[in-house]
Design a protein around this motif. Sequence first.
Motif, PDB file in Angstrom:
ATOM      1  N   ASN A   9       0.815  -1.107  -0.221  1.00  0.00           N
ATOM      2  CA  ASN A   9       0.074   0.293  -0.054  1.00  0.00           C
ATOM      3  C   ASN A   9       1.012   1.021  -0.156  1.00  0.00           C
ATOM      4  O   ASN A   9       1.837   1.330   0.696  1.00  0.00           O
ATOM      5  CB  ASN A   9      -0.800  -0.030   1.317  1.00  0.00           C
ATOM      6  CG  ASN A   9      -1.943  -0.947   1.135  1.00  0.00           C
ATOM      7  OD1 ASN A   9      -2.550  -1.374   0.073  1.00  0.00           O
ATOM      8  ND2 ASN A   9      -2.305  -1.493   2.469  1.00  0.00           N
TER       9      ASN A   9
ATOM     10  N   ARG B 104      -2.932   0.225  -4.198  1.00  0.00           N
ATOM     11  CA  ARG B 104      -2.443  -0.740  -3.941  1.00  0.00           C
ATOM     12  C   ARG B 104      -1.479  -1.297  -5.078  1.00  0.00           C
ATOM     13  O   ARG B 104      -1.964  -1.012  -6.141  1.00  0.00           O
ATOM     14  CB  ARG B 104      -3.741  -1.733  -3.495  1.00  0.00           C
ATOM     15  CG  ARG B 104      -3.203  -3.199  -3.637  1.00  0.00           C
ATOM     16  CD  ARG B 104      -3.741  -4.189  -2.518  1.00  0.00           C
ATOM     17  NE  ARG B 104      -4.272  -3.567  -1.259  1.00  0.00           N
ATOM     18  CZ  ARG B 104      -5.370  -4.123  -0.903  1.00  0.00           C
ATOM     19  NH1 ARG B 104      -5.702  -5.485  -1.363  1.00  0.00           N
ATOM     20  NH2 ARG B 104      -5.843  -3.792   0.186  1.00  0.00           N
TER      21      ARG B 104
ATOM     22  N   ILE C 120       2.173  -5.565   2.861  1.00  0.00           N
ATOM     23  CA  ILE C 120       0.923  -6.338   3.167  1.00  0.00           C
ATOM     24  C   ILE C 120       1.247  -7.817   3.317  1.00  0.00           C
ATOM     25  O   ILE C 120       2.048  -8.376   2.263  1.00  0.00           O
ATOM     26  CB  ILE C 120      -0.225  -6.353   1.867  1.00  0.00           C
ATOM     27  CG1 ILE C 120      -0.630  -4.930   1.799  1.00  0.00           C
ATOM     28  CG2 ILE C 120      -1.448  -6.932   2.475  1.00  0.00           C
ATOM     29  CD1 ILE C 120      -1.675  -4.592   0.662  1.00  0.00           C
TER      30      ILE C 120
END
Length: 87
Positions: free
Chosen positions: A9, A44, A74
């Motif tokens: 992110n 993202r 992530i």
Amino acid sequence: MSTETLHLNIDRADGSLQRLIGLVERRGFHIDGMTLRDEGQGRRVELAVRGRDAARCPHTLGRQIDRLFGVTRIAAPAAAFHPEVAA
């Protein structure tokens, strides 16, 4: 050499994507593919990287990416990340 995919992110701040790509290249990795999707306040990114030689470790690159301002890795990739393709 194998390709590893990093799931990140990043903030929508000016230059954030440029800083990410610059770091990856300066650390000796090729970018084999990238997917980017806007998500409200951020983006993202799915980044497929491979080292220029066998001495390059993607895990070390991940730790270096963690130090970038406005970037978060992530741990587990989201299954719904892949953009939909219109039929």
